[in-house]
Design a protein around this motif. Structure first.
Motif, PDB file in Angstrom:
ATOM      1  N   THR A 180       0.829  -1.207   0.000  1.00 57.94           N
ATOM      2  CA  THR A 180       0.000   0.000   0.000  1.00 57.94           C
ATOM      3  C   THR A 180       0.860   1.252   0.000  1.00 57.94           C
ATOM      4  OG1 THR A 180      -1.752  -1.164   1.204  1.00 57.94           O
ATOM      5  CG2 THR A 180      -1.814   1.242   1.238  1.00 57.94           C
ATOM      6  N   TRP A 181       1.900   1.233   0.833  1.00 58.61           N
ATOM      7  CA  TRP A 181       2.808   2.389   0.889  1.00 58.61           C
ATOM      8  C   TRP A 181       3.520   2.602  -0.451  1.00 58.61           C
ATOM      9  CZ3 TRP A 181       8.169   2.284   0.304  1.00 58.61           C
ATOM     10  CH2 TRP A 181       8.825   3.496   0.556  1.00 58.61           C
ATOM     11  N   ALA A 182       4.001   1.521  -1.062  1.00 58.69           N
ATOM     12  CA  ALA A 182       4.737   1.629  -2.327  1.00 58.69           C
ATOM     13  C   ALA A 182       3.847   2.168  -3.440  1.00 58.69           C
ATOM     14  CB  ALA A 182       5.302   0.269  -2.724  1.00 58.69           C
ATOM     15  N   PHE A 183       2.619   1.689  -3.532  1.00 58.38           N
ATOM     16  CA  PHE A 183       1.697   2.207  -4.546  1.00 58.38           C
ATOM     17  C   PHE A 183       1.425   3.690  -4.330  1.00 58.38           C
ATOM     18  CE2 PHE A 183      -0.285  -2.171  -5.536  1.00 58.38           C
ATOM     19  CZ  PHE A 183       0.493  -2.308  -6.675  1.00 58.38           C
ATOM     20  N   ALA A 184       1.263   4.092  -3.094  1.00 58.54           N
ATOM     21  CA  ALA A 184       0.998   5.501  -2.801  1.00 58.54           C
ATOM     22  C   ALA A 184       2.172   6.382  -3.221  1.00 58.54           C
ATOM     23  CB  ALA A 184       0.709   5.675  -1.304  1.00 58.54           C
ATOM     24  N   VAL A 185       3.387   5.909  -2.963  1.00 58.99           N
ATOM     25  CA  VAL A 185       4.570   6.689  -3.309  1.00 58.99           C
ATOM     26  C   VAL A 185       4.720   6.837  -4.819  1.00 58.99           C
ATOM     27  CG1 VAL A 185       7.093   6.687  -3.272  1.00 58.99           C
ATOM     28  CG2 VAL A 185       5.817   6.162  -1.188  1.00 58.99           C
ATOM     29  N   VAL A 186       4.630   5.713  -5.556  1.00 51.34           N
ATOM     30  CA  VAL A 186       4.831   5.790  -7.009  1.00 51.34           C
ATOM     31  C   VAL A 186       3.679   6.517  -7.697  1.00 51.34           C
ATOM     32  CG1 VAL A 186       6.301   3.739  -7.071  1.00 51.34           C
ATOM     33  CG2 VAL A 186       3.832   3.491  -7.414  1.00 51.34           C
ATOM     34  N   ASP A 187       2.463   6.405  -7.168  1.00 49.69           N
ATOM     35  CA  ASP A 187       1.327   7.116  -7.756  1.00 49.69           C
ATOM     36  C   ASP A 187       1.501   8.625  -7.596  1.00 49.69           C
ATOM     37  OD1 ASP A 187       0.223   4.726  -8.469  1.00 49.69           O
ATOM     38  OD2 ASP A 187      -1.317   4.710  -6.905  1.00 49.69           O
ATOM     39  N   ALA A 188       1.938   9.062  -6.420  1.00 53.02           N
ATOM     40  CA  ALA A 188       2.172  10.489  -6.192  1.00 53.02           C
ATOM     41  C   ALA A 188       3.309  10.994  -7.081  1.00 53.02           C
ATOM     42  CB  ALA A 188       2.508  10.723  -4.723  1.00 53.02           C
ATOM     43  N   TRP A 189       4.317  10.162  -7.224  1.00 53.45           N
ATOM     44  CA  TRP A 189       5.468  10.513  -8.059  1.00 53.45           C
ATOM     45  C   TRP A 189       5.050  10.688  -9.515  1.00 53.45           C
ATOM     46  CZ3 TRP A 189       9.456   6.689 -10.257  1.00 53.45           C
ATOM     47  CH2 TRP A 189      10.585   7.378 -10.735  1.00 53.45           C
ATOM     48  N   GLN A 190       4.246   9.762 -10.021  1.00 55.30           N
ATOM     49  CA  GLN A 190       3.799   9.849 -11.409  1.00 55.30           C
ATOM     50  C   GLN A 190       2.796  10.981 -11.612  1.00 55.30           C
ATOM     51  OE1 GLN A 190       3.461   5.826 -13.619  1.00 55.30           O
ATOM     52  NE2 GLN A 190       3.111   5.274 -11.468  1.00 55.30           N
ATOM     53  N   HIS A 191       1.978  11.241 -10.602  1.00 56.57           N
ATOM     54  CA  HIS A 191       1.027  12.347 -10.700  1.00 56.57           C
ATOM     55  C   HIS A 191       1.762  13.682 -10.828  1.00 56.57           C
ATOM     56  CE1 HIS A 191      -2.729  14.520 -10.176  1.00 56.57           C
ATOM     57  NE2 HIS A 191      -2.132  15.277  -9.254  1.00 56.57           N
ATOM     58  N   ALA A 192       2.880  13.791 -10.132  1.00 60.68           N
ATOM     59  CA  ALA A 192       3.671  15.025 -10.187  1.00 60.68           C
ATOM     60  C   ALA A 192       4.532  15.097 -11.445  1.00 60.68           C
ATOM     61  CB  ALA A 192       4.553  15.125  -8.947  1.00 60.68           C
ATOM     62  N   ASN A 193       4.769  13.949 -12.086  1.00 60.29           N
ATOM     63  CA  ASN A 193       5.618  13.890 -13.289  1.00 60.29           C
ATOM     64  C   ASN A 193       4.941  13.034 -14.357  1.00 60.29           C
ATOM     65  OD1 ASN A 193       8.367  15.083 -12.122  1.00 60.29           O
ATOM     66  ND2 ASN A 193       7.604  13.601 -10.624  1.00 60.29           N
ATOM     67  N   PRO A 194       3.861  13.519 -14.962  1.00 56.38           N
ATOM     68  CA  PRO A 194       3.121  12.699 -15.932  1.00 56.38           C
ATOM     69  C   PRO A 194       3.929  12.312 -17.166  1.00 56.38           C
ATOM     70  CG  PRO A 194       2.349  14.973 -15.941  1.00 56.38           C
ATOM     71  CD  PRO A 194       3.239  14.832 -14.753  1.00 56.38           C
TER      72      PRO A 194
END
Length: 224
Positions: free
Chosen positions: A50-64
C-alpha cells in the motif's frame, strides 16, 4: 565408507572463496524470499504494498511525462525482449569461443523462467486489480524482476570475466532494479512481488553459478 569419505574430501577441495561467497549470498537471498512469503501469505500484511503504490502514484502524478519512459524501461525484461536476447547472447558467446559460458547463460535463463513459473503456481497470488496495462499470469514473484536480475546479472559477470569490464556490474544491476520499479509504477505487481523476484533471481543466479562451477571443476578433475 572410505570411498565415500574420499569423494566428500575431493568435493570439499573444489570449494573456492568465490563458491563459498556465492553459497552465502544464496542463503541470504533465500532467507529474504522466505521472509517476504511469510509477510504476504502468513501474516497477510499489505502495509509495504500500500505504501509503495501511494509513493509511485504520487510521483507519477507530479511527473506525468514519466509514463512513456516507464513503459520503455519495463520492456527490457519482457518476454518479447528476454526470449530472443537469451538465445542470441549465448550464441554470440559460443561464436566468440566461450562455449561453457554460453551454456551457463542459457541454463541460467531457462532455469529462472521455469523456477519463476513454478513459484507463481505454488503461491497463486492474483495480480493487482488496478493494473495500468494488460497483464496475464500470476503475481508472486515478479517475472520481470526475477528474470531481469538473472539476465543482467549474467551479462555483468560475463563482461567482467572476459572483457575486464567490472564497472558495468553496478549499472546493469541498477538497471534491473529500475525495471522492477516500473512494475510497481504500472501496478503490474505489488512491491512484495518485485522484492521477492529480486530475492529469487539472486538466489537462483548465485546458486546456479556455484553449482556449475563445482560441476565444471569436478569434471576436469575426473578427466585428469
Amino acid at each position: 565408507m572410505n570411498r565415500l569419505t574420499s569423494r566428500l574430501l575431493a568435493l570439499a577441495g573444489l570449494l573456492t572463496v568465490e563458491v563459498a561467497a556465492g553459497l552465502g549470498l544464496f542463503v541470504a537471498a533465500f532467507a529474504g524470499f522466505f521472509y517476504l512469503a511469510r509477510v504476504v501469505f502468513v501474516h497477510h500484511s499489505q502495509a509495504l504494498d500500500t505504501w509503495a503504490f501511494a509513493v509511485v502514484d504520487a510521483w507519477q502524478h507530479a511527473n506525468p511525462w514519466l509514463v512513456g519512459p516507464i513503459h520503455f524501461v519495463t520492456f527490457f525484461a519482457s518476454l518479447y525482449f528476454l526470449l530472443p536476447a537469451s538465445i542470441i547472447g549465448p550464441l554470440l558467446m559460443r561464436r566468440a569461443g566461450h562455449r561453457r559460458d554460453a551454456w551457463e547463460w542459457l541454463l541460467a535463463m531457462a532455469g529462472s523462467v521455469l523456477l519463476n513459473q513454478l513459484l507463481k503456481l505454488y503461491f497463486n497470488r492474483p495480480r493487482p486489480v488496478n493494473t495500468l496495462l494488460h497483464t496475464y499470469g500470476l503475481s508472486f514473484p515478479s517475472g520481470h524482476a526475477m528474470m531481469g536480475l538473472t539476465f543482467y546479472g549474467c551479462l555483468a559477470w560475463l563482461l567482467a570475466r572476459h572483457f575486464g569490464q567490472r564497472g558495468w556490474a553496478v549499472p546493469l544491476l541498477l538497471w534491473a532494479g529500475l525495471i522492477g520499479l516500473t512494475r510497481v509504477c504500472l501496478h503490474a505487481h505489488y512491491a512484495t512481488d518485485v522484492l521477492a523476484g529480486f530475492a529469487g533471481g539472486a538466489a537462483w543466479l548465485v546458486g546456479c553459478r556455484a553449482a556449475l562451477k563445482l560441476f565444471w571443476k569436478e569434471e576436469q578433475a575426473v578427466l585428469k
